[in-house]
Design a protein around this motif. Structure first.
Motif, PDB file in Angstrom:
ATOM      1  N   ASP A 133       0.821  -1.218   0.000  1.00 29.96           N
ATOM      2  CA  ASP A 133       0.000   0.000   0.000  1.00 29.96           C
ATOM      3  C   ASP A 133       0.851   1.264   0.000  1.00 29.96           C
ATOM      4  O   ASP A 133       0.650   2.187   0.806  1.00 29.96           O
ATOM      5  CB  ASP A 133      -0.960   0.016   1.199  1.00 29.96           C
ATOM      6  CG  ASP A 133      -1.942  -1.139   1.172  1.00 29.96           C
ATOM      7  OD1 ASP A 133      -2.402  -1.495   0.069  1.00 29.96           O
ATOM      8  OD2 ASP A 133      -2.238  -1.677   2.257  1.00 29.96           O
ATOM      9  N   ASN A 134       1.826   1.291  -0.914  1.00 31.76           N
ATOM     10  CA  ASN A 134       2.671   2.473  -1.087  1.00 31.76           C
ATOM     11  C   ASN A 134       3.400   2.852   0.203  1.00 31.76           C
ATOM     12  O   ASN A 134       3.438   4.011   0.599  1.00 31.76           O
ATOM     13  CB  ASN A 134       1.837   3.648  -1.621  1.00 31.76           C
ATOM     14  CG  ASN A 134       2.689   4.684  -2.308  1.00 31.76           C
ATOM     15  OD1 ASN A 134       3.769   4.381  -2.808  1.00 31.76           O
ATOM     16  ND2 ASN A 134       2.211   5.919  -2.334  1.00 31.76           N
ATOM     17  N   HIS A 135       3.951   1.844   0.884  1.00 32.41           N
ATOM     18  CA  HIS A 135       4.758   2.029   2.102  1.00 32.41           C
ATOM     19  C   HIS A 135       3.930   2.569   3.270  1.00 32.41           C
ATOM     20  O   HIS A 135       4.442   3.277   4.127  1.00 32.41           O
ATOM     21  CB  HIS A 135       5.967   2.942   1.838  1.00 32.41           C
ATOM     22  CG  HIS A 135       6.863   2.450   0.754  1.00 32.41           C
ATOM     23  ND1 HIS A 135       7.914   1.613   1.000  1.00 32.41           N
ATOM     24  CD2 HIS A 135       6.853   2.658  -0.583  1.00 32.41           C
ATOM     25  CE1 HIS A 135       8.530   1.334  -0.136  1.00 32.41           C
ATOM     26  NE2 HIS A 135       7.898   1.947  -1.113  1.00 32.41           N
TER      27      HIS A 135
END
Length: 178
Positions: A133-135
């Motif tokens: 989830d995008n870091h």
């Protein structure tokens, strides 16, 4: 806020604040102080040496945490190799850390163990996190750190007292293994 190459000595009595070690966009009309290319890197660390002097003191007096680097980045290879050699000759350097993403996406290792192994081999203590989830896990953790810092010493003591009531729940927690 300090912007390279105008940096104070990175010593406990003189250094406070945020540092843009490789420059900051829109700091100067033509952004000549940016370290973007290998030539800029060579100038900052070798020819003029201002970045080298700052980084050496930083590792001597502070715990450094790398964020946004890969273990294969040329800058990291040079820096961690030199740091490992310096730490072998002297115990005057603090332990360095690196955020180590793992999981789907990009060039990340597939597992926590693999991510930790890569950084440990380089002499840095990994702070592994799932890059899903995008870091999101990293950003949530950094926000929590910032919130804890804003609360001051009293808030941090309360959090330690609260967390100290329960055993660790993550099998990867160092306290379980040691």
């Amino acid at each position: 806020v300090h912007v390279a190459p105008a940096l104070p000595p990175a010593k406990p009595d003189t250094f406070r604040g945020l540092t843009h070690l490789h420059g900051k966009l829109k700091h100067s009309p033509d952004d000549r102080g940016l370290v973007l290319t290998m030539a800029d890197f060579g100038t900052a660390y070798m020819l003029e040496g201002w970045a080298r002097r700052f980084v050496i003191d930083l590792f001597r007096y502070y715990y450094v945490v790398f964020i946004g680097y890969r273990v294969e980045d040329p800058t990291m290879r040079y820096l961690v190799s030199a740091l490992a050699a310096a730490r072998e000759r002297s115990d005057h350097f603090k332990e360095p850390f690196a955020f180590a993403p793992y999981g789907k996406g990009g060039d990340n290792p597939d597992s926590r163990e693999e991510a930790e192994h890569q950084w440990t081999l380089k002499g840095l203590t990994p702070l592994a996190y799932d890059a899903a989830d995008n870091h999101q896990q990293l950003w949530s953790g950094l926000k929590e750190w910032a919130d804890d810092h804003r609360q001051g010493i009293t808030g941090r003591r309360q959090k330690v007292a609260q967390l100290g009531q329960f055993p660790p729940v993550d099998e990867h927690d160092r306290s379980i293994r040691e």
